[in-house]
Design an enzyme around this catalytic site. Structure first.
Site, PDB file in Angstrom:
ATOM      1  N   TYR A 190      30.275   0.268 -47.157  1.00  0.00           N
ATOM      2  CA  TYR A 190      30.205   0.383 -45.840  1.00  0.00           C
ATOM      3  C   TYR A 190      31.500   0.919 -45.688  1.00  0.00           C
ATOM      4  O   TYR A 190      30.661   1.885 -44.384  1.00  0.00           O
ATOM      5  CB  TYR A 190      29.716  -1.132 -45.301  1.00  0.00           C
ATOM      6  N   GLY A 194      22.283  -6.428 -29.805  1.00  0.00           N
ATOM      7  CA  GLY A 194      23.425  -6.003 -29.963  1.00  0.00           C
ATOM      8  C   GLY A 194      23.651  -5.559 -28.563  1.00  0.00           C
ATOM      9  O   GLY A 194      23.299  -5.233 -27.820  1.00  0.00           O
ATOM     10  N   SER A 226      32.770   1.741 -37.781  1.00  0.00           N
ATOM     11  CA  SER A 226      33.070  -0.009 -38.063  1.00  0.00           C
ATOM     12  C   SER A 226      34.789  -0.104 -38.174  1.00  0.00           C
ATOM     13  O   SER A 226      34.542   1.135 -39.144  1.00  0.00           O
ATOM     14  CB  SER A 226      31.878  -0.483 -39.084  1.00  0.00           C
ATOM     15  N   THR A 230      19.862   5.028 -30.142  1.00  0.00           N
ATOM     16  CA  THR A 230      19.402   4.622 -32.136  1.00  0.00           C
ATOM     17  C   THR A 230      19.650   2.940 -32.300  1.00  0.00           C
ATOM     18  O   THR A 230      20.476   2.719 -31.847  1.00  0.00           O
ATOM     19  CB  THR A 230      19.814   5.767 -33.095  1.00  0.00           C
ATOM     20  N   GLY A 231      18.963   2.163 -32.852  1.00  0.00           N
ATOM     21  CA  GLY A 231      18.868   1.189 -32.796  1.00  0.00           C
ATOM     22  C   GLY A 231      19.131   0.521 -31.709  1.00  0.00           C
ATOM     23  O   GLY A 231      20.181  -0.547 -32.293  1.00  0.00           O
ATOM     24  N   GLY A 232      18.754   0.575 -31.161  1.00  0.00           N
ATOM     25  CA  GLY A 232      18.724  -0.220 -29.123  1.00  0.00           C
ATOM     26  C   GLY A 232      18.565  -1.195 -28.642  1.00  0.00           C
ATOM     27  O   GLY A 232      18.096  -2.009 -27.798  1.00  0.00           O
ATOM     28  N   THR A 233      17.168  -1.776 -29.783  1.00  0.00           N
ATOM     29  CA  THR A 233      16.439  -3.168 -29.484  1.00  0.00           C
ATOM     30  C   THR A 233      16.898  -4.373 -29.327  1.00  0.00           C
ATOM     31  O   THR A 233      16.746  -4.891 -28.834  1.00  0.00           O
ATOM     32  CB  THR A 233      15.712  -3.310 -30.615  1.00  0.00           C
TER      33      THR A 233
HETATM   34  N1  LIG Z   1      28.002  -6.896 -35.131  1.00  0.00           N
HETATM   35  C1  LIG Z   1      29.072  -6.112 -35.609  1.00  0.00           C
HETATM   36  O1  LIG Z   1      30.394  -6.817 -36.053  1.00  0.00           O
HETATM   37  C2  LIG Z   1      29.623  -4.889 -35.843  1.00  0.00           C
HETATM   38  C3  LIG Z   1      30.409  -4.673 -36.332  1.00  0.00           C
HETATM   39  C4  LIG Z   1      31.334  -3.616 -37.232  1.00  0.00           C
HETATM   40  C5  LIG Z   1      30.155  -1.867 -36.705  1.00  0.00           C
HETATM   41  N2  LIG Z   1      29.312  -2.708 -36.743  1.00  0.00           N
HETATM   42  C6  LIG Z   1      27.693  -1.757 -36.363  1.00  0.00           C
HETATM   43  O2  LIG Z   1      27.626  -1.342 -35.034  1.00  0.00           O
HETATM   44  C7  LIG Z   1      25.865  -1.591 -34.980  1.00  0.00           C
HETATM   45  C8  LIG Z   1      25.321  -2.023 -34.418  1.00  0.00           C
HETATM   46  O3  LIG Z   1      25.149  -3.174 -35.017  1.00  0.00           O
HETATM   47  P1  LIG Z   1      24.501  -4.921 -34.275  1.00  0.00           P
HETATM   48  O4  LIG Z   1      25.644  -5.907 -35.474  1.00  0.00           O
HETATM   49  O5  LIG Z   1      24.353  -4.779 -33.130  1.00  0.00           O
HETATM   50  O6  LIG Z   1      23.072  -4.316 -35.613  1.00  0.00           O
HETATM   51  P2  LIG Z   1      21.942  -5.280 -35.830  1.00  0.00           P
HETATM   52  O7  LIG Z   1      21.833  -6.370 -34.962  1.00  0.00           O
HETATM   53  O8  LIG Z   1      21.847  -4.820 -37.217  1.00  0.00           O
HETATM   54  O9  LIG Z   1      20.829  -3.716 -35.385  1.00  0.00           O
HETATM   55  C9  LIG Z   1      21.008  -3.539 -33.794  1.00  0.00           C
HETATM   56  C10 LIG Z   1      19.490  -2.707 -33.830  1.00  0.00           C
HETATM   57  O10 LIG Z   1      19.575  -1.930 -34.671  1.00  0.00           O
HETATM   58  C11 LIG Z   1      17.788  -1.593 -34.892  1.00  0.00           C
HETATM   59  N3  LIG Z   1      18.446  -0.918 -37.283  1.00  0.00           N
HETATM   60  C12 LIG Z   1      18.611  -1.473 -37.407  1.00  0.00           C
HETATM   61  N4  LIG Z   1      18.617  -0.307 -38.402  1.00  0.00           N
HETATM   62  C13 LIG Z   1      18.191   0.198 -38.479  1.00  0.00           C
HETATM   63  C14 LIG Z   1      17.565   1.169 -38.127  1.00  0.00           C
HETATM   64  N5  LIG Z   1      17.538   1.778 -40.340  1.00  0.00           N
HETATM   65  N6  LIG Z   1      16.405   2.229 -37.673  1.00  0.00           N
HETATM   66  C15 LIG Z   1      16.354   1.962 -36.430  1.00  0.00           C
HETATM   67  N7  LIG Z   1      17.524   1.157 -35.828  1.00  0.00           N
HETATM   68  C16 LIG Z   1      17.881   0.537 -36.418  1.00  0.00           C
HETATM   69  C17 LIG Z   1      17.577  -3.015 -35.446  1.00  0.00           C
HETATM   70  O11 LIG Z   1      16.383  -3.039 -35.093  1.00  0.00           O
HETATM   71  P3  LIG Z   1      15.177  -3.276 -36.654  1.00  0.00           P
HETATM   72  O12 LIG Z   1      16.072  -3.663 -37.456  1.00  0.00           O
HETATM   73  O13 LIG Z   1      14.199  -3.352 -36.012  1.00  0.00           O
HETATM   74  O14 LIG Z   1      14.655  -1.730 -36.585  1.00  0.00           O
HETATM   75  C18 LIG Z   1      18.405  -3.847 -34.363  1.00  0.00           C
HETATM   76  O15 LIG Z   1      17.966  -3.991 -33.083  1.00  0.00           O
HETATM   77  C19 LIG Z   1      25.858  -0.658 -36.600  1.00  0.00           C
HETATM   78  O16 LIG Z   1      26.433   0.325 -36.217  1.00  0.00           O
HETATM   79  C20 LIG Z   1      26.756  -1.702 -37.106  1.00  0.00           C
HETATM   80  O17 LIG Z   1      27.378  -0.882 -38.731  1.00  0.00           O
HETATM   81  C21 LIG Z   1      28.682  -3.616 -36.000  1.00  0.00           C
END
Ligand SMILES: NC(=O)c1ccc[n+]([C@@H]2O[C@H](COP(=O)([O-])OP(=O)(O)OC[C@H]3O[C@@H](n4cnc5c(N)ncnc54)[C@H](OP(=O)(O)O)[C@@H]3O)[C@@H](O)[C@H]2O)c1
Length: 244
Positions: free
Chosen positions: A150, A17, A137, A12-15
C-alpha cells in the site's frame, strides 16, 4: 461567493468517506461535481445526498475503459474540467514474506496505474489554471509493518506531482498530494476491529482519528485558489502522527 464558483470537478471514489464529504463541500462552494464509484447503489445514494450540481458516473478507477467513459460524460455534459481529485484507492495489510502477486497487482493497479491514467486521461479536458490533487497516505511516510504494498503504491504520487507540474507548467495546472492519516470511514470499519483502531489512535497526538470533513476542507484548499502558490507539495493531514 463560493471558492469554486463555476468550476467543474471530478472526484473518483466519491461515494463514501472523505471524498463524499469533499464532493458535498465542493458543491456548497459552487462547483459542479462528477463522482465515481463501482457500486451503482452507493453511487445513487451519494448523488441523492449531495442533491444538486452532481453527476454520478459508475466505474472502476483501475479500469481504463471506465475512465474513458467518465471523461466522455464530462465532455458531453460540461465540455471541460477545472479540478481533478483522484481519490479512489485502497489497500490491505500483507507483511513481507506473505505478499501475493494478486495483492501487488490489485493495489498498484488501482493506486499507481489507476491514478496515473485518471490524471492522464483528464488532460485533454483540463482548463488552464486547473488543480489536480491525488489522495496519498501517511503509510508512505511512516514505517508501519504490513503496509509496504500500500505504502509503495501511494509513494509514487510524490514524484509524479513534481514531474507533472513541470510538464504542465505552461498550462498553469497545479499538482499536489493530499496525504491523510487514519480517518474514520466505512473502509476503516470493514478492515479493522476495535482493538486495531484503538492501536492506531494511540499513534495520533490527539488520540482520535480524523473525520472525513477534516480531509474535505484540506481538499478544498488544494482545489481552490486559496492554494494558488502551492504546487508539487504534499499536504499531510494526519493529526501529527508522522511528524512525531
Ligand atoms: N480511511 C483512511 O484512514 C485512509 C487513510 C489514508 C489514505 N486513505 C486513502 O483515501 C482514499 C479514500 O479512502 P476511504 O477510506 O474514504 O475509501 P473507501 O471508503 O474505501 O472508498 C471511498 C469510495 O471509493 C470508492 N472506490 C473504491 N475503490 C474504487 C475504485 N477502484 N474505483 C472507483 N471507486 C472506488 C468506493 O465505492 P465502491 O466500493 O462502490 O467503488 C467508496 O465509496 C483512498 O485512496 C485511501 O487509500 C484512506
Amino acid at each position: 461567493m463560493g471558492k469554486l464558483d463555476g468550476k467543474v470537478a471530478v472526484i473518483t471514489g466519491g461515494t463514501t468517506g472523505m471524498a463524499l464529504a469533499g464532493a458535498k463541500l465542493f458543491v456548497d462552494e459552487g462547483a459542479h461535481v462528477f463522482i465515481t464509484g463501482r457500486r451503482q447503489e452507493a453511487l445513487d445514494e451519494a448523488v441523492k445526498q449531495i442533491g444538486r450540481n452532481v453527476t454520478g458516473v459508475q466505474g472502476d478507477a483501475a479500469d481504463l475503459d471506465d475512465l474513458d467513459r467518465l471523461y466522455d460524460t464530462v465532455k458531453r455534459e460540461k465540455g471541460s474540467l477545472d479540478v481533478l481529485w483522484a481519490s479512489a484507492g485502497g489497500g490491505e495489510p500483507a507483511p513481507l514474506g506473505e505478499i501475493t502477486e494478486a495483492q501487488f497487482d490489485t493495489w498498484f493497479g488501482l493506486n499507481a496505474r489507476g491514478t496515473l491514467f485518471t490524471v492522464q486521461k483528464a488532460l485533454p479536458l483540463f482548463n488552464d489554471g486547473g488543480s489536480i490533487l491525488m489522495t496519498g497516505s501517511n503509510a508512505s511516510l511512516g514505517a508501519f509493518p504490513g503496509w509496504s504494498v500500500y505504502a509503495g503504491s501511494k509513494a509514487v504520487q510524490q514524484a509524479w506531482a513534481r514531474i507533472w507540474l513541470n510538464e504542465l507548467k505552461d498550462r498553469r495546472i497545479r499538482v499536489n498530494v493530499l496525504t491523510p492519516g487514519q480517518v474514520a470511514t466505512a473502509k476503516q470499519e470493514e478492515l479493522f476491529d476495535e482493538a486495531t483502531k484503538r492501536q492506531f489512535e494511540s499513534l495520533i497526538p490527539r488520540g482520535q482519528m480524523g473525520r472525513p470533513d477534516e480531509i474535505a476542507t484540506a481538499a478544498l484548499f488544494l482545489a481552490s485558489d486559496d492554494s494558488s502558490y502551492v504546487n508539487g507539495m504534499e499536504l499531510v493531514a494526519d493529526g501529527g502522527t508522522t511528524a512525531l
